[in-house]
Design a protein around this motif. Structure first.
Motif, PDB file in Angstrom:
ATOM      1  N   ARG A 179       0.816  -1.211   0.000  1.00  0.00           N
ATOM      2  CA  ARG A 179       0.000   0.000   0.000  1.00  0.00           C
ATOM      3  C   ARG A 179       0.852   1.264   0.000  1.00  0.00           C
ATOM      4  O   ARG A 179       0.382   2.334  -0.381  1.00  0.00           O
ATOM      5  CB  ARG A 179      -0.950  -0.016   1.199  1.00  0.00           C
ATOM      6  CG  ARG A 179      -1.854   1.180   1.319  1.00  0.00           C
ATOM      7  CD  ARG A 179      -2.571   1.511  -0.011  1.00  0.00           C
ATOM      8  NE  ARG A 179      -3.684   0.638  -0.322  1.00  0.00           N
ATOM      9  CZ  ARG A 179      -4.310   0.629  -1.494  1.00  0.00           C
ATOM     10  NH1 ARG A 179      -3.927   1.433  -2.466  1.00  0.00           N
ATOM     11  NH2 ARG A 179      -5.313  -0.199  -1.719  1.00  0.00           N
ATOM     12  N   ASN A 205      -1.785   2.725  -5.840  1.00  0.00           N
ATOM     13  CA  ASN A 205      -2.839   3.569  -5.278  1.00  0.00           C
ATOM     14  C   ASN A 205      -4.183   3.455  -6.005  1.00  0.00           C
ATOM     15  O   ASN A 205      -5.241   3.567  -5.371  1.00  0.00           O
ATOM     16  CB  ASN A 205      -2.395   5.031  -5.253  1.00  0.00           C
ATOM     17  CG  ASN A 205      -1.377   5.306  -4.161  1.00  0.00           C
ATOM     18  OD1 ASN A 205      -1.192   4.504  -3.261  1.00  0.00           O
ATOM     19  ND2 ASN A 205      -0.695   6.441  -4.250  1.00  0.00           N
ATOM     20  N   THR A 213      -8.403  -0.411  -5.118  1.00  0.00           N
ATOM     21  CA  THR A 213      -9.107  -0.323  -3.848  1.00  0.00           C
ATOM     22  C   THR A 213      -8.429  -1.248  -2.836  1.00  0.00           C
ATOM     23  O   THR A 213      -7.605  -2.104  -3.187  1.00  0.00           O
ATOM     24  CB  THR A 213     -10.570  -0.745  -4.004  1.00  0.00           C
ATOM     25  OG1 THR A 213     -10.620  -2.143  -4.322  1.00  0.00           O
ATOM     26  CG2 THR A 213     -11.259   0.055  -5.101  1.00  0.00           C
ATOM     27  N   THR A 214      -8.797  -1.086  -1.573  1.00  0.00           N
ATOM     28  CA  THR A 214      -8.229  -1.951  -0.529  1.00  0.00           C
ATOM     29  C   THR A 214      -8.511  -3.415  -0.826  1.00  0.00           C
ATOM     30  O   THR A 214      -7.628  -4.276  -0.687  1.00  0.00           O
ATOM     31  CB  THR A 214      -8.810  -1.562   0.839  1.00  0.00           C
ATOM     32  OG1 THR A 214      -8.453  -0.207   1.131  1.00  0.00           O
ATOM     33  CG2 THR A 214      -8.270  -2.475   1.937  1.00  0.00           C
ATOM     34  N   ASP A 215      -9.721  -3.717  -1.260  1.00  0.00           N
ATOM     35  CA  ASP A 215     -10.079  -5.103  -1.564  1.00  0.00           C
ATOM     36  C   ASP A 215      -9.326  -5.624  -2.781  1.00  0.00           C
ATOM     37  O   ASP A 215      -8.901  -6.792  -2.806  1.00  0.00           O
ATOM     38  CB  ASP A 215     -11.582  -5.214  -1.800  1.00  0.00           C
ATOM     39  CG  ASP A 215     -12.395  -5.072  -0.516  1.00  0.00           C
ATOM     40  OD1 ASP A 215     -11.800  -5.171   0.575  1.00  0.00           O
ATOM     41  OD2 ASP A 215     -13.613  -4.844  -0.615  1.00  0.00           O
ATOM     42  N   LEU A 236      -6.344  -4.636  -3.898  1.00  0.00           N
ATOM     43  CA  LEU A 236      -4.945  -4.857  -3.539  1.00  0.00           C
ATOM     44  C   LEU A 236      -4.807  -6.093  -2.662  1.00  0.00           C
ATOM     45  O   LEU A 236      -3.874  -6.896  -2.843  1.00  0.00           O
ATOM     46  CB  LEU A 236      -4.383  -3.635  -2.822  1.00  0.00           C
ATOM     47  CG  LEU A 236      -2.921  -3.734  -2.370  1.00  0.00           C
ATOM     48  CD1 LEU A 236      -2.012  -4.083  -3.539  1.00  0.00           C
ATOM     49  CD2 LEU A 236      -2.473  -2.435  -1.723  1.00  0.00           C
ATOM     50  N   ALA A 237      -5.733  -6.280  -1.729  1.00  0.00           N
ATOM     51  CA  ALA A 237      -5.688  -7.469  -0.874  1.00  0.00           C
ATOM     52  C   ALA A 237      -5.794  -8.743  -1.707  1.00  0.00           C
ATOM     53  O   ALA A 237      -5.105  -9.737  -1.422  1.00  0.00           O
ATOM     54  CB  ALA A 237      -6.817  -7.412   0.159  1.00  0.00           C
TER      55      ALA A 237
END
Length: 285
Positions: free
Chosen positions: A199, A205, A208-210, A212-213
């Motif tokens: 991150r 960037n 989204t968080t999901d 990238l996860a």
């Protein structure tokens, strides 16, 4: 570093392309002058001018082609700029603006070295290598090879550095595809290799968080990344293998130069890159 019995062709390619020519090319993305030149012909912000000027040697190809060749942009980033960027300026105008801005930036950064004999000599040797590399499988490089080589030494050196950087980049994509690493996974690899959490790596960037996860989880499931988001032994081995293949694929570009010419090119480029490192890319107001 001379090309001797203990120095491999891949070592020479890494030293020249990655460490000495790429910093010259990077004024295109790191200095203000190219961005301002592109904004002067109508591009707003940074990314439309980036996608237009970098893809311009390919002509008006669809966003899907640019996305495939640039390889590691998040879904939708290329399509946000292409083909709409061609409503602002032609590919030829975008290339001209970037080239002019890069020369201005290099002259500012290099100062008196811009008109030195060593820069002119480095430009000539680099152009010989840059116009002798194999084009098979190197689409972006091949597009650049279709363009005329400038006569003015600073422009000549930047053009050669750009050719070599994109030749290496095309080869790096080949190595990534062969290793089964996609574009976003390549960014995660780069982040971990640089000692960062994924991150923290700016090019991730747009995810989204999901999203990238999911990328990190996929690498973890393959045994390449551990729970602390660092390389496993297998991940480290694969990253090193990808870089070794990339260097090996870049090496043939320098076959046209004799060992003493390679040594001369390195010696001429080193003070230029030292100057870039000392001054930086941004203009100090």
């Amino acid at each position: 570093m001379e090309a001797t019995r203990t120095t491999t062709k891949a070592d020479v390619a890494r030293r020249l392309t990655r460490q000495l020519l790429e910093p010259i090319h990077l004024v295109a993305y790191m200095a203000d002058e190219p961005m301002f030149a592109l904004q002067a012909i109508g591009y707003e912000g940074y990314w439309p001018g980036y996608f237009a000027s970098r893809s311009a040697p390919l002509g008006r190809v669809p966003a899907e082609v640019v996305d495939a060749l640039f390889y590691n942009f998040a879904p939708g980033e290329a399509a946000a700029c292409i083909p709409s960027c061609w409503d602002v300026a032609t590919p030829e105008a975008a290339m001209a603006a970037r080239n002019e801005g890069c020369v201005v930036a290099l002259r500012r950064i290099l100062g008196g070295l811009a008109d030195s004999a060593q820069l002119a000599r480095a430009a000539d040797l680099a152009v010989r290598a840059a116009t002798s590399a194999p084009m098979e499988g190197r689409i972006l490089y091949a597009g650049l090879r279709s363009l005329p080589v400038p006569d003015e030494p600073v422009a000549r050196l930047w053009h050669a550095a750009t050719l070599m950087r994109e030749h290496r980049g095309d080869g790096h994509n080949i190595a990534l595809v062969a290793a089964g690493i996609d574009g976003q996974e390549a960014h995660v690899f780069a982040a971990i290799d640089g000692g960062m959490k994924p991150r923290e790596y700016g090019r991730l960037n747009p995810l989204t968080t999901d999203q990238l996860a999911a990328v990190v989880d996929g690498l973890r499931a393959r045994g390449l990344v551990d729970e602390s988001e660092k390389f496993t032994a297998a991940g480290r081995e694969l990253k090193d293998h990808i870089e070794a293949v990339t260097d090996a694929l870049a090496a043939s570009a320098y076959d046209c130069l004799e060992p003493d010419e390679i040594a001369q090119l390195i010696a001429d480029l080193e003070p230029l890159v030292a100057r870039i490192d000392a001054v930086g890319y941004e203009e100090v107001s």
